[in-house]
Design a protein around this motif. Structure first.
Motif, PDB file in Angstrom:
ATOM      1  N   VAL A 130       1.532  -0.402  12.049  1.00  0.00           N
ATOM      2  CA  VAL A 130       2.071  -0.397  10.545  1.00  0.00           C
ATOM      3  C   VAL A 130       1.999  -1.633  10.080  1.00  0.00           C
ATOM      4  O   VAL A 130       2.542  -2.566  10.396  1.00  0.00           O
ATOM      5  N   SER A 131       0.964  -1.925   9.111  1.00  0.00           N
ATOM      6  CA  SER A 131       0.860  -3.096   8.449  1.00  0.00           C
ATOM      7  C   SER A 131       1.443  -3.324   7.047  1.00  0.00           C
ATOM      8  O   SER A 131       0.899  -2.336   6.332  1.00  0.00           O
ATOM      9  N   TYR A 132       1.870  -4.184   6.600  1.00  0.00           N
ATOM     10  CA  TYR A 132       2.364  -4.389   5.362  1.00  0.00           C
ATOM     11  C   TYR A 132       0.928  -4.878   4.458  1.00  0.00           C
ATOM     12  O   TYR A 132      -0.142  -5.399   5.044  1.00  0.00           O
ATOM     13  N   VAL A 133       0.805  -4.443   3.345  1.00  0.00           N
ATOM     14  CA  VAL A 133      -0.395  -4.363   2.625  1.00  0.00           C
ATOM     15  C   VAL A 133      -0.626  -6.207   2.334  1.00  0.00           C
ATOM     16  O   VAL A 133      -1.662  -6.398   1.911  1.00  0.00           O
ATOM     17  N   ASN A 134       0.421  -7.041   2.387  1.00  0.00           N
ATOM     18  CA  ASN A 134       0.162  -8.265   2.525  1.00  0.00           C
ATOM     19  C   ASN A 134      -0.529  -8.920   3.868  1.00  0.00           C
ATOM     20  O   ASN A 134      -0.149  -9.635   4.598  1.00  0.00           O
ATOM     21  N   THR A 135      -1.907  -8.458   3.936  1.00  0.00           N
ATOM     22  CA  THR A 135      -2.488  -8.622   5.065  1.00  0.00           C
ATOM     23  C   THR A 135      -4.174  -8.676   4.708  1.00  0.00           C
ATOM     24  O   THR A 135      -4.266  -7.995   3.678  1.00  0.00           O
ATOM     25  N   ILE A 157      -1.733   2.753   9.660  1.00  0.00           N
ATOM     26  CA  ILE A 157      -1.031   2.977   8.301  1.00  0.00           C
ATOM     27  C   ILE A 157      -0.377   1.662   7.488  1.00  0.00           C
ATOM     28  O   ILE A 157       0.300   0.971   8.404  1.00  0.00           O
ATOM     29  N   CYS A 158      -0.759   1.540   6.377  1.00  0.00           N
ATOM     30  CA  CYS A 158      -0.306   0.325   5.475  1.00  0.00           C
ATOM     31  C   CYS A 158       1.086   0.897   5.157  1.00  0.00           C
ATOM     32  O   CYS A 158       1.386   1.964   4.923  1.00  0.00           O
ATOM     33  N   ASN A 166       8.454   1.224   0.503  1.00  0.00           N
ATOM     34  CA  ASN A 166       8.102   2.640   1.355  1.00  0.00           C
ATOM     35  C   ASN A 166       7.935   2.049   2.849  1.00  0.00           C
ATOM     36  O   ASN A 166       7.423   3.198   3.692  1.00  0.00           O
ATOM     37  N   ALA A 167       8.133   1.029   3.308  1.00  0.00           N
ATOM     38  CA  ALA A 167       8.011   0.683   4.741  1.00  0.00           C
ATOM     39  C   ALA A 167       8.919   1.627   5.519  1.00  0.00           C
ATOM     40  O   ALA A 167       8.741   2.179   6.625  1.00  0.00           O
ATOM     41  N   ALA A 196      -9.293   3.478   4.990  1.00  0.00           N
ATOM     42  CA  ALA A 196      -8.374   4.669   5.584  1.00  0.00           C
ATOM     43  C   ALA A 196      -6.909   4.577   5.847  1.00  0.00           C
ATOM     44  O   ALA A 196      -5.870   5.242   5.599  1.00  0.00           O
ATOM     45  N   SER A 197      -6.489   3.226   6.076  1.00  0.00           N
ATOM     46  CA  SER A 197      -5.018   2.699   6.281  1.00  0.00           C
ATOM     47  C   SER A 197      -4.302   2.822   5.110  1.00  0.00           C
ATOM     48  O   SER A 197      -2.998   3.178   5.341  1.00  0.00           O
ATOM     49  N   VAL A 198      -4.917   2.485   3.890  1.00  0.00           N
ATOM     50  CA  VAL A 198      -4.259   2.410   2.647  1.00  0.00           C
ATOM     51  C   VAL A 198      -4.034   3.889   2.268  1.00  0.00           C
ATOM     52  O   VAL A 198      -2.916   4.292   1.823  1.00  0.00           O
ATOM     53  N   GLU A 199      -4.784   4.518   2.388  1.00  0.00           N
ATOM     54  CA  GLU A 199      -5.052   5.939   2.068  1.00  0.00           C
ATOM     55  C   GLU A 199      -3.865   6.955   2.794  1.00  0.00           C
ATOM     56  O   GLU A 199      -3.222   7.768   2.122  1.00  0.00           O
ATOM     57  N   ARG A 200      -3.735   6.569   4.025  1.00  0.00           N
ATOM     58  CA  ARG A 200      -2.748   7.335   4.916  1.00  0.00           C
ATOM     59  C   ARG A 200      -1.436   7.031   4.575  1.00  0.00           C
ATOM     60  O   ARG A 200      -0.398   7.705   4.156  1.00  0.00           O
ATOM     61  N   MET A 201      -1.084   5.742   3.888  1.00  0.00           N
ATOM     62  CA  MET A 201       0.059   5.297   3.478  1.00  0.00           C
ATOM     63  C   MET A 201       0.360   6.027   2.071  1.00  0.00           C
ATOM     64  O   MET A 201       1.694   6.541   2.145  1.00  0.00           O
ATOM     65  N   ILE A 202      -0.409   6.192   1.362  1.00  0.00           N
ATOM     66  CA  ILE A 202      -0.299   6.666  -0.109  1.00  0.00           C
ATOM     67  C   ILE A 202      -0.006   8.232   0.021  1.00  0.00           C
ATOM     68  O   ILE A 202       0.882   8.692  -0.522  1.00  0.00           O
ATOM     69  N   ALA A 203      -0.431   8.831   1.308  1.00  0.00           N
ATOM     70  CA  ALA A 203      -0.240  10.216   1.599  1.00  0.00           C
ATOM     71  C   ALA A 203       1.438  10.393   2.261  1.00  0.00           C
ATOM     72  O   ALA A 203       1.719  11.759   2.259  1.00  0.00           O
ATOM     73  N   ILE A 204       1.928   9.545   2.492  1.00  0.00           N
ATOM     74  CA  ILE A 204       3.315   9.493   3.120  1.00  0.00           C
ATOM     75  C   ILE A 204       4.333   9.278   2.074  1.00  0.00           C
ATOM     76  O   ILE A 204       4.581   7.881   1.983  1.00  0.00           O
TER      77      ILE A 204
END
Length: 338
Positions: A127-132, A142-143, A148-149, A323-331
């Motif tokens: 799980v990575s913060y979007v600040n990467t 997953i971002c 929402n972390a 893909a990692s950002v889209e997975r985050m948005i789905a959660i």
């Protein structure tokens, strides 16, 4: 006048241009000529925020960039933010007014370091913060954002190890909220937020006993704020751990007449616009990001006149990072950017 202005390149950024009415008119005219939408992060200089089409946190702005009909995105923020806009809008031209505007937090982990960490924990969910950086997002499952972390980590099966990077203070907040023992946190930090410390917060809170505390979870003082609430030094309902986007919502909803804000000082401009009747003050007046402040009036003028500096993300990296950002948005709650 901006029409005849020239700029000088210095280590601290481009200088030599006054942000006056002529400058603002030229900025808007050049944006129209380039079919560009101007996006400004909440930590930008007030004059940059005021001339932009949209101001907000990084992920919210990247979503605006992706959905905008404009062919060019000018992202007034730091480099990883412009990369995220390019990831979500690969067919658009993305410009950052000064490509040297980096980020100490994003720089605290590289893709190579993340791959080595993953090798030590096979099967773990990253799980990575979007600040990467885009390269790190490409190695991520997953971002997450600061708002929402907790939801993102809670969505992961309890028996799966989680590698959380790169911010240790946000990671500590997530670990405290979820109670997970199998959450491993990378020891990265934002140098600005890390510098807002507990003793400083305690002193300011004691001097302003009726003030609400708006604390960004990247801050080194976040744990101290919860401790003050737990000890009864500050009323628990006055301590709010918030992303920058959530701070604006809280500013409109709070009944407090004064608020102490623990984040980068640029946020005060938007808070004061959102609720001018409230006295917003920084916990640390020196909490200014030199990278954010590299986006100067001169840098923005140069960017629009010359089409500089364009941001590129290799397509294979962008696809994996997207893909990692889209997975985050789905959660759960998509949340704000930081």
């Amino acid at each position: 006048m901006a029409a005849t202005a020239t700029w000088e390149r210095t280590d601290a950024g481009y200088t030599g241009v006054q942000a006056d009415a002529d400058w603002a008119r030229e900025i808007r005219a050049l944006a129209d000529e380039r079919d560009a939408v101007l996006l400004a992060h909440n930590y930008q200089l007030p004059e940059i925020q005021d001339v932009a089409d949209h101001t907000g946190d990084s992920l919210a702005l990247s979503r605006i960039a992706a959905s905008s009909s404009a062919s060019t995105i000018v992202f007034c923020g730091v480099h990883f933010m412009a990369e995220t806009a390019k990831i979500l809008g690969p067919d658009k031209t993305v410009l950052i007014p000064d490509e040297r505007a980096g980020c100490s937090l994003a720089d605290s982990i590289t893709a190579e370091q993340l791959r080595a960490w993953k090798a030590e924990h096979p099967g773990a969910v990253v799980v990575s913060y979007v600040n990467t950086t885009a390269d790190v997002k490409a190695e991520t499952d997953i971002c997450c954002t600061s708002s929402n972390a907790v939801d993102v980590v809670r969505s992961i099966p309890a028996d799966r190890e989680v590698l959380f990077c790169p911010d240790q203070f946000l990671g500590a907040h997530v670990k405290r909220e979820t109670g997970r023992d199998n959450l491993h946190v990378w020891a990265g930090e934002c140098h600005v937020h890390a510098g807002i410390n507990g003793p400083e917060l305690a002193e300011r809170a004691a001097a302003n006993p009726d003030a609400d505390l708006f604390i960004h979870p990247e801050c080194g003082c976040a744990t101290s704020a919860l401790y003050l609430a737990g000890e009864g030094t500050v009323a628990a309902e006055r301590v709010k751990i918030l992303s920058t986007g959530d701070m604006l919502t809280a500013a409109r909803d709070t009944g407090a007449r004064s608020v102490l804000v623990a984040t980068e000082v640029g946020m005060l401009h938007q808070l004061r616009k959102a609720a001018p009747e409230i006295d917003f003050r920084a916990v640390n007046d020196r909490a200014s990001c030199r990278y954010m402040k590299m986006i100067t009036p001169a840098a923005l003028l140069r960017c629009l006149r010359e089409g500089a500096d364009e941001v590129h993300v290799p397509s294979d990296v962008a696809d994996r990072a997207r893909a990692s950002v889209e997975r985050m948005i789905a959660i759960g709650k998509p949340g704000g950017g930081e």
